[in-house]
Design an enzyme around this catalytic site. Sequence first.
Site, mmCIF file in Angstrom:
data_model
loop_
_atom_site.group_PDB
_atom_site.id
_atom_site.type_symbol
_atom_site.label_atom_id
_atom_site.label_comp_id
_atom_site.label_asym_id
_atom_site.label_seq_id
_atom_site.Cartn_x
_atom_site.Cartn_y
_atom_site.Cartn_z
ATOM 1 C CD GLN A 35 30.700 29.447 37.012
ATOM 2 O OE1 GLN A 35 30.001 28.468 36.915
ATOM 3 N NE2 GLN A 35 30.209 30.601 37.411
ATOM 4 C CD GLU A 53 25.867 31.110 33.843
ATOM 5 O OE1 GLU A 53 26.968 30.550 33.857
ATOM 6 O OE2 GLU A 53 24.865 30.617 33.296
ATOM 7 C CG ASP A 86 30.309 31.479 33.538
ATOM 8 O OD1 ASP A 86 30.639 31.943 32.446
ATOM 9 O OD2 ASP A 86 30.094 32.182 34.538
ATOM 10 N N GLY A 92 9.852 17.210 27.893
ATOM 11 C CA GLY A 92 9.748 16.034 27.029
ATOM 12 C C GLY A 92 8.313 15.625 26.771
ATOM 13 N N GLY A 93 8.147 14.392 26.378
ATOM 14 C CA GLY A 93 6.825 13.900 25.994
ATOM 15 C C GLY A 93 5.985 13.365 27.147
HETATM 16 N N1 CAO Z 1 49.733 39.481 32.961
HETATM 17 C C1 CAO Z 1 49.446 40.667 32.424
HETATM 18 N N2 CAO Z 1 48.235 41.023 32.016
HETATM 19 C C2 CAO Z 1 47.255 40.108 32.186
HETATM 20 C C3 CAO Z 1 47.480 38.845 32.739
HETATM 21 C C4 CAO Z 1 48.796 38.536 33.141
HETATM 22 N N3 CAO Z 1 49.119 37.376 33.703
HETATM 23 N N4 CAO Z 1 46.316 38.191 32.776
HETATM 24 C C5 CAO Z 1 45.382 39.001 32.256
HETATM 25 N N5 CAO Z 1 45.949 40.161 31.897
HETATM 26 C C6 CAO Z 1 45.311 41.337 31.292
HETATM 27 C C7 CAO Z 1 44.936 41.108 29.865
HETATM 28 O O1 CAO Z 1 46.058 41.244 29.035
HETATM 29 C C8 CAO Z 1 43.890 42.199 29.640
HETATM 30 O O2 CAO Z 1 44.543 43.395 29.345
HETATM 31 P P1 CAO Z 1 44.206 44.308 28.051
HETATM 32 O O3 CAO Z 1 42.729 44.530 28.058
HETATM 33 O O4 CAO Z 1 44.995 45.545 28.333
HETATM 34 O O5 CAO Z 1 44.643 43.576 26.844
HETATM 35 C C9 CAO Z 1 43.275 42.377 31.013
HETATM 36 O O6 CAO Z 1 44.072 41.564 31.908
HETATM 37 C C10 CAO Z 1 41.843 42.022 31.198
HETATM 38 O O7 CAO Z 1 41.441 40.839 30.522
HETATM 39 P P2 CAO Z 1 39.860 40.613 30.250
HETATM 40 O O8 CAO Z 1 39.366 41.747 29.386
HETATM 41 O O9 CAO Z 1 39.664 39.250 29.738
HETATM 42 O O10 CAO Z 1 39.242 40.710 31.726
HETATM 43 P P3 CAO Z 1 37.961 41.507 32.255
HETATM 44 O O11 CAO Z 1 37.958 41.295 33.724
HETATM 45 O O12 CAO Z 1 37.906 42.911 31.797
HETATM 46 O O13 CAO Z 1 36.702 40.736 31.594
HETATM 47 C C11 CAO Z 1 35.367 38.766 31.129
HETATM 48 C C12 CAO Z 1 36.261 39.519 32.128
HETATM 49 C C13 CAO Z 1 35.034 37.432 31.715
HETATM 50 C C14 CAO Z 1 34.078 39.587 30.903
HETATM 51 C C15 CAO Z 1 36.127 38.608 29.780
HETATM 52 O O14 CAO Z 1 37.363 37.997 30.047
HETATM 53 C C16 CAO Z 1 35.367 37.781 28.761
HETATM 54 O O15 CAO Z 1 34.416 38.262 28.124
HETATM 55 N N6 CAO Z 1 35.791 36.526 28.555
HETATM 56 C C17 CAO Z 1 35.230 35.648 27.544
HETATM 57 C C18 CAO Z 1 33.906 35.102 27.942
HETATM 58 C C19 CAO Z 1 33.944 34.384 29.265
HETATM 59 O O16 CAO Z 1 34.685 33.471 29.495
HETATM 60 N N7 CAO Z 1 33.024 34.815 30.119
HETATM 61 C C20 CAO Z 1 32.748 34.061 31.324
HETATM 62 C C21 CAO Z 1 33.511 34.483 32.453
HETATM 63 S S1 CAO Z 1 32.978 33.590 33.829
HETATM 64 O O17 CAO Z 1 31.605 34.338 34.294
#
Ligand code: CAO
Length: 415
Positions: free
Chosen positions: A17, A139, A168, A247-248
């Site tokens: 998001q 979030e 988000d 607020g106030g």
């Molecule tokens: N091709 C190949 N690999 C891909 C890819 C693509 N096109 N797109 C993503 N990936 C892989 C990444 O390389 C990563 O792999 P590794 O861990 O092996 O390096 C993997 O997908 C997972 O990426 P991620 O760790 O970002 O995803 P997740 O689902 O485990 O975590 C989230 C999700 C949101 C918790 C994390 O991305 C995060 O903390 N983001 C920053 C904060 C944020 O934006 N949070 C809000 C999200 S909205 O609620």
Amino acid sequence: MGKALEGVKILDFTHVQSGPTCTQLLAWFGADVIKVERPGEGDITRGQLRDIPDVDSLYFTMLNHNKRSITLDAKNAKGKQVLEALVRHCDVLVENFAPGVLDRMGFSWERIQQLNPRMIVASVKGFGPGPYEDCKVYENVAQCAGGAASTTGFDDGPPLVTGAQIGDSGTGLHLALGIVTALFQRATTGTGQRVLCAMQDGVLNLCRVKLRDQQRLERNGKLTEYPQYPHGAFGEAVPRAGNASGGGQPGWILKCKGWETDPNAYIYFITQAPVWEAICKVIGKEEWITHPDYAKPAQRLPRLKEIFDAIERWTMTKTKFEAMDILNNYDIPCGPILSMKELAYEPSLRETGTVVEVDHPKRGKYLTVGNPIKLSASPSDVKRSPLLGEHTDEILAELGFGSEQIAAMRAEKAV
Ligand code: CAO
């Protein structure tokens, strides 16, 4: 006149998001947003909270309007080649992966600068540098870590998260401003830079008034407009203030006619000082206009509960819309508690394009929230979200890949 961001090319490496809200805004303003997704799966939200089997969820469609979608496997050599071509082609890379993901893919800031020194790299992370910088964040974690949860809810209840996605979507908004600011600066410097928005920082920015109150509390030991005053106790930290106004001008949520059966038959009522006389007349308490306990705002502060109880006895005799009509005649600030159903069918929101009906080839018509930021010379048209990889061939061709190369990539599942 064209769109405000026409000609700006965004490599949208975002998911879920926070990042997608940012790039959707840029797309509404006319940027060419190229959403990069993993072949076969795509953004995880395509499949989350589905209301129709095998059709992109509303979660996805409502966050990814006006974008194009290309699939590529960033861990495959040919996929990496495409990603490099996109880095050279685009002005901004936006990502919200977990910390370290982009580096592990081989796209460190240094590498990106080698490929394209003009590139702006914009990231959402859960936390900035510090003890939690390596943490994954969603979030509600951000709402809790940014001060929103500890200050939301009632004094006798637990911390509460809010339905507004301040972690988000709020951070996505901050990031969009950072990106256009960096683009503006690039026009004179010619070079890119990194833009970082930590969700904790974004939430805290939106909770700025609570940090204000923390300091007021530390200085004076009490917060006179909070419901804890004068009978409750104050501790060391800003307490939860229920529905008190931030607020106030004191405010509270009051019952209206029908509250027994309708969970949204309520109105937010603000006892703004300049209209105190009108408030007293409307609720039949003329004696409060000059009474030494009620005439001045400071005199009213210890009596807010009694005052709102009296106003509520009046609001309970009216529907929220009747109360709104009457109060607005006297410029008394107030607002009905509107349900999502009421908002979805509110004609004025449809007319301004804030609520829009969009047609999707697989799901048919659905409602979404359009661009809440209105530019007079550059209105936003909401176009449906792309299907997974819908524009892969088109974008690869634009990047200069020939049909044989594309076929070889497909054979390897690199795109
Ligand atoms: N091709 C190949 N690999 C891909 C890819 C693509 N096109 N797109 C993503 N990936 C892989 C990444 O390389 C990563 O792999 P590794 O861990 O092996 O390096 C993997 O997908 C997972 O990426 P991620 O760790 O970002 O995803 P997740 O689902 O485990 O975590 C989230 C999700 C949101 C918790 C994390 O991305 C995060 O903390 N983001 C920053 C904060 C944020 O934006 N949070 C809000 C999200 S909205 O609620």
